[in-house]
Each structure stands twice: as C-alpha cells, then as structure tokens.
Scaffold this motif. Structure first.
Motif, mmCIF file in Angstrom:
data_model
loop_
_atom_site.group_PDB
_atom_site.id
_atom_site.type_symbol
_atom_site.label_atom_id
_atom_site.label_comp_id
_atom_site.label_asym_id
_atom_site.label_seq_id
_atom_site.Cartn_x
_atom_site.Cartn_y
_atom_site.Cartn_z
ATOM 1 N N GLY A 1 11.007 14.681 8.865
ATOM 2 C CA GLY A 1 10.996 15.988 8.216
ATOM 3 C C GLY A 1 11.973 16.054 7.052
ATOM 4 O O GLY A 1 11.670 16.629 6.000
ATOM 5 N N PHE A 2 13.143 15.459 7.230
ATOM 6 C CA PHE A 2 14.134 15.421 6.157
ATOM 7 C C PHE A 2 13.603 14.645 4.959
ATOM 8 O O PHE A 2 13.758 15.062 3.803
ATOM 9 N N VAL A 3 12.973 13.499 5.226
ATOM 10 C CA VAL A 3 12.436 12.675 4.144
ATOM 11 C C VAL A 3 11.343 13.440 3.406
ATOM 12 O O VAL A 3 11.297 13.450 2.169
ATOM 13 N N LYS A 4 10.487 14.122 4.139
ATOM 14 C CA LYS A 4 9.397 14.882 3.517
ATOM 15 C C LYS A 4 9.946 16.014 2.647
ATOM 16 O O LYS A 4 9.504 16.203 1.512
ATOM 17 N N ASP B 1 -5.394 10.973 -2.826
ATOM 18 C CA ASP B 1 -5.169 12.397 -3.089
ATOM 19 C C ASP B 1 -3.712 12.809 -2.872
ATOM 20 O O ASP B 1 -3.384 13.989 -2.895
ATOM 21 N N TYR B 2 -2.837 11.836 -2.663
ATOM 22 C CA TYR B 2 -1.384 12.034 -2.490
ATOM 23 C C TYR B 2 -1.027 12.869 -1.263
ATOM 24 O O TYR B 2 0.071 13.386 -1.178
ATOM 25 N N SER B 3 -1.919 12.980 -0.314
ATOM 26 C CA SER B 3 -1.644 13.821 0.855
ATOM 27 C C SER B 3 -1.042 13.028 2.012
ATOM 28 O O SER B 3 -0.568 13.615 2.977
ATOM 29 N N PHE B 4 -1.042 11.706 1.912
ATOM 30 C CA PHE B 4 -0.585 10.883 3.017
ATOM 31 C C PHE B 4 0.154 9.659 2.477
ATOM 32 O O PHE B 4 -0.309 9.016 1.532
ATOM 33 N N VAL B 5 1.294 9.351 3.070
ATOM 34 C CA VAL B 5 2.087 8.194 2.667
ATOM 35 C C VAL B 5 2.417 7.361 3.905
ATOM 36 O O VAL B 5 2.918 7.895 4.893
ATOM 37 N N SER C 1 7.045 17.201 -8.053
ATOM 38 C CA SER C 1 6.309 18.462 -8.014
ATOM 39 C C SER C 1 4.823 18.172 -7.864
ATOM 40 O O SER C 1 4.134 17.829 -8.815
ATOM 41 N N LEU C 2 4.373 18.257 -6.635
ATOM 42 C CA LEU C 2 2.958 18.135 -6.319
ATOM 43 C C LEU C 2 2.512 19.428 -5.652
ATOM 44 O O LEU C 2 3.341 20.202 -5.160
ATOM 45 N N ARG C 3 1.234 19.643 -5.625
ATOM 46 C CA ARG C 3 0.716 20.849 -4.991
ATOM 47 C C ARG C 3 1.132 20.910 -3.524
ATOM 48 O O ARG C 3 1.528 21.946 -3.020
ATOM 49 N N ARG C 4 1.035 19.780 -2.864
ATOM 50 C CA ARG C 4 1.402 19.672 -1.452
ATOM 51 C C ARG C 4 2.279 18.460 -1.245
ATOM 52 O O ARG C 4 2.038 17.413 -1.832
ATOM 53 N N SER C 5 3.247 18.607 -0.399
ATOM 54 C CA SER C 5 4.087 17.457 -0.072
ATOM 55 C C SER C 5 3.309 16.550 0.880
ATOM 56 O O SER C 5 2.722 17.025 1.850
ATOM 57 N N PRO C 6 3.292 15.252 0.628
ATOM 58 C CA PRO C 6 2.482 14.360 1.468
ATOM 59 C C PRO C 6 3.028 14.218 2.884
ATOM 60 O O PRO C 6 4.230 14.294 3.112
ATOM 61 N N GLU C 7 2.113 14.023 3.823
ATOM 62 C CA GLU C 7 2.498 13.697 5.193
ATOM 63 C C GLU C 7 3.022 12.275 5.201
ATOM 64 O O GLU C 7 2.484 11.397 4.521
#
Length: 118
Positions: free
Chosen positions: A67-70, A41-45, A78-84
């Motif tokens: 935090g900088f990388v995220k 679901d692209y929420s975690f990397v 462009s995703l709905r949410r930036s992954p953790e």
C-alpha cells in the motif's frame, strides 16, 4: 502512441525502483528488482524481486508495504488510476546455485567412476 507507452512504462519502472531502494531500504533488507512488468493500460504492475538474505521473511515484509509503494507511486506520477501492484519473488539466483551444486556433485561422481574404470 507507442513512444508514449514506452515512456510511461519506463517512468513507472524507474519510480518503483527508486521507492524500493530509497524509501523502503531499511524495512525490507537488501533487495534487487530484477524486472518490472507494466500492463498496456497501466492498471497492473508486476515487480520481480530477489533478496540477498532471508528471502521469505523479507518478501513478507515487502508484501505488507504494498500500500505504501502504491501511494508513493501515485504521488510521483500522474495517471488516471494508480496501478495495482503485485510483488513476485524471483528465486532464480537460488535455483541457479542449487543446479550448480548438483552439477558439481555429478561431475565429481563421474570423475570417481572414471578412476574406478582405470
């Protein structure tokens, strides 16, 4: 749908590698990204990294830059949410060196035993 997932995962992988190589290169020392795992679901990397020198110290520096990388990744895709993001220290290279050293020691001991038997 499967092609789109592969494409998005590859895009995340490429952008993370670029961020770590070009934008953080002076802060964390020489690093190699050994693998990037992205959830479905692209929420975690999960980013597996190894360092040439001072792995523990450089890993701490890299963890502080999470935090900088995220945020940098969020600007590039462009995703709905930036992954953790989770960094994982891949110490396989150092384990391999240690195993090689042990095997060489064992080989030398076997040679000595064979010489003693003759």
């Amino acid at each position: 749908m499967a092609n789109q997932q592969k494409r998005i995962k590859a895009l995340i992988d490429k952008n993370i590698r670029d961020i770590l190589q070009f934008e953080l290169k002076n802060e964390v020392g020489f690093l190699t990204v050994t693998s990037v795992d992205v959830s479905d679901d692209y929420s975690f990397v999960r980013i597996y990294v190894s360092f040439f020198t001072n792995p523990n110290e450089n890993f701490k520096k890299l963890s502080r830059a999470k935090g900088f990388v995220k945020s940098s990744l969020a600007k590039k895709i462009s995703l709905r949410r930036s992954p953790e993001i989770q960094f994982i220290l891949d110490d396989g290279f150092f384990k391999e060196q240690r195993i090689e050293k042990i095997l060489k020691q064992e080989e030398e001991e076997l040679k000595e035993i064979k010489k003693d038997e003759k």
